[in-house]
Design a protein around this motif. Structure first.
Motif: not given
Ligand SMILES: *[C@@H]1O[C@H](CO)[C@@H](O)[C@H](O)[C@H]1NC(C)=O
Length: 818
Positions: A471-493
């Protein structure tokens, strides 16, 4: 000429197709593909309109003019990989559009020349020529751009007919090569030169030196040299001034160290800007070169390399070391001090690389597929111009260490550390990334949720596919410039929210474990324009339906819709595409469902209560049941009784308290005189041994009419009400008008109990006969009553027999009406 040819062609096509079954793979009518068909001859049924004819990979050994004269539109002819031994160019005399002729990979020994002025591409490489097959006629083929040749020897005079041609590409394949007269190649006039040398022979190095003086782009395949280093022909000093090559590719190089170094030196001095060496094997022993000579050599090399020449790009791919002794440290020093912009060392088992001593000119480094570890470039302050660093498939393990490595690379924009063994668990280690970093590839590592604590703040594109993120922890990562995020093939619920990623535009969460993506994604991620969420094990439920509806409403951002979005659960919906899956509003809205169920229950309770309280339903049920029971028992026991239905004119129901009137007034009045009315009166006609209810029913059944003597007394009597109920039941079942009501005394409505609603209804609806108080009116009353009863009973019925039973039943009837 043309029409005649065509007639011939049609005739031939017609006759030949009858016994030539080989059919081309048809792409369109202009392309005929007969490749790999085991053909021994050119087929005769080829369409006249053919532009492109592919006959490659067959067993064709001879060609004749008749096979091609019928193809006037032929532009491309591919005869490569056949068994042709001789070639006469005159067979193509009539193929005036023929521009591409590929005869490579045959056994051609001899050519008979003729000018084919339209030819642009002629490939005779990989054949069995002894001398180069260049005849005088080639000199007239002014359109020629591409020329493939093969030979076992090359002499200076061989190219003399074509020195004036401006060629684009020349390919020389030199199998079984025996002789090269130096300076021969330099006569050629071509941009690109490919020399494929024999794989199992010692290379003739003058080919390299001359090639470099001939073409801008030079590629040489198979550079082997097994003889002693001492016999190696060193490059002539005069050569350097004449070198034209700027891009050099050496493929399949197997040489001793000393020779490689010599060639390297030559190239470094030359104007070559881009050097690529593929499949490089270097061998020992190095000791053949005296130690002092080697050091001297390396010293000059280092000086040269660091002072910089023309070299900009160096690429080494698939490097193997077969030297016994070999000080790699020296080599790393050479590489790290190179004054070039781009260095690639790919698949070389390289375990380490040194930090440059001085500010380096490297802008791009690619050390993919090696054995580099976390120690690479730690505390290295000299790679300040580096923009692109690719370290795919190495042995990096610590993400913080990788971040420290970049911390001094002020210009670094792109870093690829995919396919390593990267982990980051310890929360206490702080990461320090280059601030300039905008794209980071961390895919195919072993990273878990904690990776979000160790990311470059200014990152725009982040690749995290094929890791172990849940999972992507809330409030941990502040990536204000992030435009593209690839999280394919993980174990996200679930989908990550965009709390920390305010600029996110493209999100990939394919192939995770998302059963039900939460629908609030679209509220939190307003800037997302593409969501790749396919190939997840979706559970097709109401929540999922909500998600899809919201997604559709937000303008369709799902990439790969609908094919990649398929239900996995529940079992009966497995394989259904999400677009075909629908649940009703009621099934999905819990409140609505609850309210509906509650209302229905309430209504049911109300109906039941109403039936019980106001209509006395249980009483009716009980009575109906008794009725049916009696009927059934009667039918079973005495079926013959069925036939004797009507024995009486009327059945009289009355309260015991009104019996005086019935006996003194009603019965005498009806039974006397002409009408001779037969009455069934339960005191008289009851059959002993039957239940009271049975007797009542029996009496009613056998009577044509039922007379009810209504009075407040009647209303009070339960049995009377039974009788009325049964009579009424009969009334409806036979739909005859068999009820007669006599109102003996007026009954105020409030006297009638509520549950006797049937009686109320009857009284309200029916006209009843009122017993007049005045004597004068009574005659009319009797007449009326008589008329109401009057019917002719079947003659067979005689009440006499039953009369005898009357006396014995009177005791029961007494009981009945109390
Ligand atoms: C001819 O066929 C061979 C093998 O299929 C192919 O590699 C080559 O490019 C073709 N030549 C032309 C000119 O299309």
């Amino acid at each position: 000429m043309r029409p005649l040819t065509n007639i011939y062609v049609f005739a031939c096509v017609f006759t030949c197709t009858l016994w030539n079954n080989i059919q081309p793979t048809v792409e369109n009518e202009f392309i005929a593909n007969y490749s790999s068909n085991l053909l021994t001859n050119v087929p005769k049924n080829i369409s006249v309109h053919t532009h492109v004819l592919d006959l490659s990979h067959n067993k064709i050994s001879g060609l004749s003019i008749s096979e091609f004269i019928s193809l006037p539109d032929l532009q491309v002819l591919n005869l490569s990989h056949n068994l042709i031994t001789e070639l006469d160019f005159s067979i193509f005399t009539f193929n005036e559009d023929l521009g591409y002729l590929d005869l490579s990979h045959n056994n051609i020994l001899k050519v008979y020349c003729q000018t084919l002025p339209y030819l642009r591409h002629l490939d005779l490489s990989f054949n069995k020529f002894t001398a180069l097959p260049i005849c005088q006629e080639f000199g007239n083929m002014f359109r020629l751009e591409y020329l493939g040749l093969s030979a076992a020897m090359i002499r200076r005079s061989d190219f003399m007919y074509i020195i004036h041609l401006q060629l684009h590409t020349v390919i020389l394949t030199l199998e079984d090569f025996s002789l090269y007269e130096s300076q021969s190649l330099t006569a050629l006039n071509t941009r690109n030169l490919d020399i494929v040398f024999a794989a199992n022979q010692n290379f003739i190095f003058s080919l390299l030196y001359d090639g470099m003086s001939t073409a801008e782009n030079l590629r040489i395949v198979n550079l082997r040299y097994t003889l002693s280093y001492k016999d190696f022909p060193a490059p002539p000093l005069t050569l350097l001034k004449k070198i034209k090559t700027t891009a050099l590719v050496l493929d399949t190089v197997d040489l001793q160290w000393a020779i490689i170094l010599q060639i390297f030196l030559l190239i470094w001095y030359s104007p070559v800007e881009h050097l690529t060496v593929r499949n490089l094997t270097f061998r020992g022993p190095v000791s053949e070169l005296p130690e002092h000579e080697l050091l001297l050599f390396l010293g000059s090399l280092e000086q040269l390399i660091s002072s910089g020449g023309s070299m900009k790009t160096l690429t080494l791919e698939h490097v193997r070391n077969r030297a016994y002794y070999f000080n790699q440290e020296i080599l790393y020093r050479q590489f790290s001090e190179m004054n070039i912009a781009s260095l690639t060392i790919y698949d070389a088992y390289m375990p380490h690389m040194l930090c440059p001593n001085r500010t380096s000119s490297f802008q791009s480094l690619n050390f993919s597929h090696n054995a580099l570890t976390d120690e690479l470039f730690q505390n290295c302050h000299t790679l300040t111009d580096l923009k692109l660093l690719i370290l795919q498939r190495n042995k990096f393990e610590s993400l913080p260490k990788v971040s420290f490595m970049t911390s001094h690379m002020k210009s670094l924009k792109y870093l690829d550390v995919s396919g390593n063994l990267l982990r980051h668990d310890a929360a206490d280690v702080q990461c320090r990334w280059a601030e300039s970093l905008t794209e980071l590839d961390l895919s195919s590592n072993q990273l878990m949720d904690a990776v979000f604590e160790c990311l470059p703040v200014n990152i725009k594109k982040l690749h995290l596919q094929s890791n172990q993120i849940t999972r992507v922890p809330k409030g941990l990562a502040e990536l204000k410039s992030l435009e593209e995020l690839n999280l394919a093939q993980n174990s996200l619920a679930d989908l990550p929210g965009c709390g920390g990623f305010t600029s996110l535009e493209v999100l990939n969460v394919e192939m995770n474990l998302i059963l039900t993506p939460s629908a609030d994604f679209f509220q939190s991620c307003t800037r997302v324009r593409e969501l790749q969420a396919g190939h997840n094990p979706f559970r097709c439920s109401c929540e999922l339906q909500d998600f899809v509806r919201l997604e559709r409403r937000s303008g369709g951002k799902l990439a790969g819709w609908p094919a990649a979005y398929v239900c996995e659960y529940p079992e009966d919906l497995k394989g259904t595409q999400l677009k075909d899956f629908h649940l009703s509003e009621l099934a999905c809205n819990a409140t609505l469902l609850l309210v509906t169920a509650l209302l229905l229950t309430l209504a049911l309770v109300a109906v039941v209560a109403f039936l019980c309280i106001f209509l006395d339903a249980p009483w009716y049920v009980r009575m109906t049941w008794q009725w049916t029971q009696t009927k059934r028992r009667a039918r079973q026991s005495r079926p013959e009784e069925q036939e004797s239905v009507l024995q009486f004119h009327a059945f009289i129901s009355y309260s015991e308290r009104d019996s005086l009137w019935v006996k003194n007034e009603l019965i005498p009045n009806l039974e006397k005189g002409e009408g001779c009315v037969q009455l069934c009166q339960h005191e008289r006609n009851f059959i002993p041994g039957k239940s009271i209810v049975e007797n009542i029913i029996n009496c009613i059944e056998k009577s044509y009419k039922s007379i009810f003597v209504l009075s407040p007394n009647f209303v009070q009597s339960e049995w009377c009400h039974y009788e009325l109920y049964f009579a009424h039941h009969k009334l409806f079942s036979e739909s005859s008008n068999s009820l007669i009501l006599i109102l003996l005394e007026p009954i105020p409505p409030y006297v009638i109990p509520a549950r006797y609603h049937k009686l109320k209804a009857l009284m309200a609806k029916r006209t009843y006969l009122e017993w007049p108080k005045e004597r004068s009116k009574r005659a009319l009353f009797w007449a009326n009553l008589r008329a109401a009863i009057s019917i002719n009973l079947p003659i067979s019925f005689e009440a006499n027999e039953e009369q005898s039973e009357v006396t014995s039943t009177s005791s029961i009837s007494q009981h009945v009406n109390n």
